[in-house]
Design a protein around this motif. Structure first.
Motif, PDB file in Angstrom:
ATOM      1  N   GLN A 176       7.977   9.405   4.808  1.00  0.00           N
ATOM      2  CA  GLN A 176       8.947   9.646   3.753  1.00  0.00           C
ATOM      3  C   GLN A 176       9.752   8.392   3.452  1.00  0.00           C
ATOM      4  O   GLN A 176      10.046   7.588   4.347  1.00  0.00           O
ATOM      5  CB  GLN A 176       9.908  10.780   4.137  1.00  0.00           C
ATOM      6  N   MET A 177      10.116   8.219   2.187  1.00  0.00           N
ATOM      7  CA  MET A 177      11.040   7.183   1.774  1.00  0.00           C
ATOM      8  C   MET A 177      12.376   7.447   2.472  1.00  0.00           C
ATOM      9  O   MET A 177      12.702   8.601   2.743  1.00  0.00           O
ATOM     10  CB  MET A 177      11.231   7.228   0.254  1.00  0.00           C
ATOM     11  N   TRP A 197       5.019  -4.529  -2.548  1.00  0.00           N
ATOM     12  CA  TRP A 197       4.886  -3.074  -2.486  1.00  0.00           C
ATOM     13  C   TRP A 197       3.976  -2.592  -3.609  1.00  0.00           C
ATOM     14  O   TRP A 197       3.764  -3.319  -4.585  1.00  0.00           O
ATOM     15  CB  TRP A 197       6.262  -2.441  -2.636  1.00  0.00           C
ATOM     16  N   ASP A 229       4.311   4.027  -2.317  1.00  0.00           N
ATOM     17  CA  ASP A 229       4.939   5.330  -2.523  1.00  0.00           C
ATOM     18  C   ASP A 229       4.170   6.103  -3.587  1.00  0.00           C
ATOM     19  O   ASP A 229       3.468   5.519  -4.421  1.00  0.00           O
ATOM     20  CB  ASP A 229       6.417   5.192  -2.913  1.00  0.00           C
ATOM     21  N   GLY A 270       4.666   0.703   5.988  1.00  0.00           N
ATOM     22  CA  GLY A 270       4.567   1.302   4.666  1.00  0.00           C
ATOM     23  C   GLY A 270       3.704   0.471   3.734  1.00  0.00           C
ATOM     24  O   GLY A 270       3.700  -0.761   3.781  1.00  0.00           O
ATOM     25  N   SER A 288       3.002   1.227  -5.916  1.00  0.00           N
ATOM     26  CA  SER A 288       3.283   2.631  -6.226  1.00  0.00           C
ATOM     27  C   SER A 288       2.055   3.230  -6.882  1.00  0.00           C
ATOM     28  O   SER A 288       1.349   2.543  -7.621  1.00  0.00           O
ATOM     29  CB  SER A 288       4.456   2.773  -7.205  1.00  0.00           C
ATOM     30  N   SER A 297      10.738  10.675  -1.513  1.00  0.00           N
ATOM     31  CA  SER A 297       9.347  10.724  -1.965  1.00  0.00           C
ATOM     32  C   SER A 297       8.407  10.395  -0.813  1.00  0.00           C
ATOM     33  O   SER A 297       8.814   9.885   0.233  1.00  0.00           O
ATOM     34  CB  SER A 297       9.109   9.745  -3.125  1.00  0.00           C
ATOM     35  N   THR A 298       7.115  10.696  -1.035  1.00  0.00           N
ATOM     36  CA  THR A 298       6.092  10.416  -0.032  1.00  0.00           C
ATOM     37  C   THR A 298       5.730   8.940  -0.033  1.00  0.00           C
ATOM     38  O   THR A 298       5.618   8.306  -1.078  1.00  0.00           O
ATOM     39  CB  THR A 298       4.832  11.252  -0.321  1.00  0.00           C
ATOM     40  N   VAL A 299       5.531   8.395   1.156  1.00  0.00           N
ATOM     41  CA  VAL A 299       5.078   7.023   1.337  1.00  0.00           C
ATOM     42  C   VAL A 299       3.781   7.051   2.138  1.00  0.00           C
ATOM     43  O   VAL A 299       3.679   7.765   3.140  1.00  0.00           O
ATOM     44  CB  VAL A 299       6.135   6.179   2.073  1.00  0.00           C
TER      45      VAL A 299
END
Length: 253
Positions: free
Chosen positions: A167-168, A142, A188, A185, A144, A173-175
């Motif tokens: 969205q998570m 992942w 984030d 995904g 961020s 939070s925004t993804v």
């Protein structure tokens, strides 16, 4: 045979550091990575590639002498046209850190910074992009991005990479994603509080407490001991013995 690409996905991670030998020793001991040198041509030092089993997942670059930045992990996003993506980032207020460059047997690469200074890599590989699937312990999983302006970052990254906003789980939070599925995904988005805007990458671990203690014993500094992400997992941020930051992630499921 055509090359299979996954535009918008993060397909490579690279550590730039002052001490490649120390970094290899640390990550080998922490994650069990096996390093194999990739020849870079006459007169150039080899490029150590970290492997989990037979799968190459990232590399290590020696930081140029006197370079005015600390060691760091860089994530590379797969794109169909490196030059066009660089142009879109520059048009959105970003800058070019490394112009589009062809690397034999690798592909076309570039490094850019967004409007706030967060640095990301772009790549169009000559070989297939990695096959997706659930990352296993020791594999990257992942990214961020922490930024100074959430609204502007959303506009920039959806434009540059064609990402969509989701969205998570729980709407916390925004993804950014390449599609609407759970497996789509990519990263984030969060507000940079008390830190410069930047990108971060994460590696899967089986047990966070065990990995955190091992990292500290091996000479890492614990930057953030624990972040609980409901319905997702648990995170620790460390600074490796050469000075680069990386996240450890234990999935909830």
């Amino acid at each position: 045979m055509s090359v299979k690409r996954t535009p918008g996905r993060v397909v490579w991670r690279e550590l730039t550091t002052d001490d490649a030998d120390k970094a290899q020793a640390f990550y080998s001991a922490l994650f069990g990575w096996r390093f194999v040198d990739f020849p870079m041509g006459e007169g150039a030092p080899p490029y150590p590639i970290a492997h989990v089993g037979e799968k190459g997942i990232g590399g290590i670059m020696k930081k140029p002498e006197g370079a005015p930045f600390p060691p760091f992990w860089l994530s590379y996003v797969s794109v169909e046209d490196v030059d066009a993506a660089v142009a879109r980032m520059n048009e959105a207020g970003g800058s070019t850190m490394m112009p589009p460059t062809d690397v034999p047997e690798v592909g076309r690469l570039a490094i850019v910074a967004d409007f706030a200074g967060a640095v990301i890599g772009l790549i169009k590989s000559v070989s297939d992009d990695p096959v997706g699937g659930r990352p296993q312990p020791g594999e990257f999983c992942w990214e961020s991005i922490m930024t100074s302006d959430l609204a502007r970052a959303k506009k920039v990254y959806t434009s540059v990479f064609g990402w969509i906003e989701t969205q998570m789980p729980g709407g916390s939070s925004t993804v950014f994603a390449t599609g609407k599925g759970m497996e789509d995904g990519v990263a984030d988005l969060g507000k940079a509080e008390g830190m410069p805007p930047s990108w971060a990458t994460y590696v899967v671990v089986e047990t966070l407490e065990t990995a955190r203690a091992k990292a500290e014993k091996l000479g890492a500094k614990i930057v953030v001991p624990l972040i609980e992400v409901p319905n997702v997992g648990r995170i620790t941020f460390i600074q490796d013995p050469t000075g680069a930051h990386i996240g450890l992630f234990q999935p909830q499921f």
